[in-house]
Design a protein around this motif. Structure first.
Motif, mmCIF file in Angstrom:
data_model
loop_
_atom_site.group_PDB
_atom_site.id
_atom_site.type_symbol
_atom_site.label_atom_id
_atom_site.label_comp_id
_atom_site.label_asym_id
_atom_site.label_seq_id
_atom_site.Cartn_x
_atom_site.Cartn_y
_atom_site.Cartn_z
ATOM 1 N N ARG A 1 0.832 -1.206 0.000
ATOM 2 C CA ARG A 1 0.000 0.000 0.000
ATOM 3 C C ARG A 1 0.876 1.269 0.000
ATOM 4 N NH1 ARG A 1 -5.347 -0.838 1.089
ATOM 5 N NH2 ARG A 1 -5.586 1.290 1.953
ATOM 6 N N ASP B 1 -1.652 3.722 1.700
ATOM 7 C CA ASP B 1 -1.512 4.369 2.999
ATOM 8 C C ASP B 1 -0.394 5.405 3.035
ATOM 9 O OD1 ASP B 1 -3.541 2.742 3.941
ATOM 10 O OD2 ASP B 1 -2.131 1.166 4.586
ATOM 11 N N ARG B 2 0.514 5.323 2.085
ATOM 12 C CA ARG B 2 1.636 6.276 2.080
ATOM 13 C C ARG B 2 1.936 6.718 0.652
ATOM 14 N NH1 ARG B 2 8.023 5.300 3.833
ATOM 15 N NH2 ARG B 2 8.635 7.521 3.691
#
Length: 358
Positions: free
Chosen positions: A74, A105-106
């Motif tokens: 992710r 997420d990043r």
């Protein structure tokens, strides 16, 4: 240390990539940027451990907001040569607009040239508006951040990253000498050496040199009795093997001088009784054994040639025989002479005779 050489090579290649991107940007040639995306993808995959990182532009041309992604981890990456704050904000706006913050997420923004010393975190937070976490200190990276990770990765990962840079910057495949410096977990092949055992005869034979030869030797200028014997054989057209030594008026060899057809019958005194001694009989016989071994043991190279040269006959120094009766050596092919030290080849039963020499 090999690892330090590898680190220096990585730094050199990464600096070269940066300079090429800067030059291409100045000339408004952006094909280099596309290639750089693939380079950074491979390098980050190794240094950051993003195993599933791939180039999204290869799947969908001009993918919105990001260029690289690892769906399993992710992680999303935007690769750009523009380092100002407006580029960071535009990237975040596009990222949020297409809902990519729900998949990843990043977000990392990699600057191909050099990032600014600082970015306004408040300006970035105004764009994300609490919908996504993005740090100007850790999520904006360039070549310096990659270099900081290098000392802490394994040699295998670093070598893989160097291979990626070399393949794209030099346009050549990685050669065998550039393989991973870590030893492989399993050997790729099994090597079996050709083992050769040497055996010495139990005795040496000693006989007096013929009186005719000794008279010529005393009258001549030659100090070496072997040279006198060689001149005598040339004149008489009776070649003999060179596998002998002389002491005082005697000829010493491994050949059995008690047989009727031995090769030295023309150069020793007729009617004389040759003597034989064990190797350890005296210091003199031991020395004679070593010198005879030096002259007798001849290895033939793979061509089987007896000519001198890189592929011809090689004589083994007597220092090899001073240490043990049995030896193991690796040679392509070997010769065997009756009465001489026996040489057996592990994979081939071949008998070769030393050619007669004066």
């Amino acid at each position: 240390m090999k690892h330090l050489d590898l680190i220096n090579e990585f730094q050199t290649l990464l600096t070269q990539l940066r300079h090429e991107v800067e030059s291409a940007s100045a000339m408004q040639l952006y094909d280099t940027h596309k290639i750089a995306e693939q380079v950074i993808c491979g390098v980050m995959r190794e240094l950051y451990g993003f195993a599933g990182l791939r180039n999204l532009n290869a799947e969908q041309g001009n993918f919105p907001g990001i260029d690289l992604a690892d769906d399993t981890g992710r992680i999303a990456v935007q690769v750009t040569a523009t380092a100002d704050l407006s580029k960071i904000k535009d990237t975040l706006k596009t990222f949020l607009k297409h809902g990519l913050h729900k998949r990843y997420d990043r977000l990392i923004v990699y600057i191909l040239t050099a990032k600014q010393d600082r970015y306004s975190q408040s300006a970035i937070d105004a764009v994300t508006n609490g919908n996504f976490s993005f740090s100007a200190d850790t999520d904006v990276v360039d070549y310096r951040d990659l270099s900081q990770r290098v000392p802490f990765v394994s040699p295998a990962q670093l070598q893989a990253a160097v291979n990626v840079l070399k393949a794209y910057l030099r346009g050549i495949p990685v050669g065998p000498s550039d393989e991973d410096i870590d030893p492989p977990a399993e050997p790729s092949e099994v090597l079996t050496g050709n083992l050769v055992e040497l055996y010495f005869p139990n005795v040496i034979y000693v006989a007096q040199v013929a009186n005719e030869i000794m008279e010529k030797h005393r009258k001549g200028r030659a100090r070496n009795l072997r040279r006198t014997i060689g001149e005598f054989c040339r004149q008489a057209m009776t070649p003999v093997p060179s596998t002998y030594v002389t002491y005082n008026d005697n000829l010493v060899t491994f050949f059995d001088l008690n047989t009727a057809d031995h090769p030295y019958r023309y150069v020793i005194e007729e009617g004389g009784l040759p003597r034989k001694y064990p190797h350890e009989n005296s210091a003199e016989s031991t020395k004679a054994t070593k010198e005879c071994s030096n002259r007798c043991c001849v290895f033939h190279c793979s061509t089987g040639s007896t000519q001198s040269g890189s592929h011809g006959t090689r004589t083994i120094s007597c220092s090899y025989f001073c240490r043990a009766i049995r030896m193991v050596m690796c040679v392509p092919r070997c010769g065997e002479v009756t009465g001489s030290p026996v040489v057996r080849y592990s994979n081939e039963n071949t008998t070769r005779r030393i050619p007669p020499r004066y």
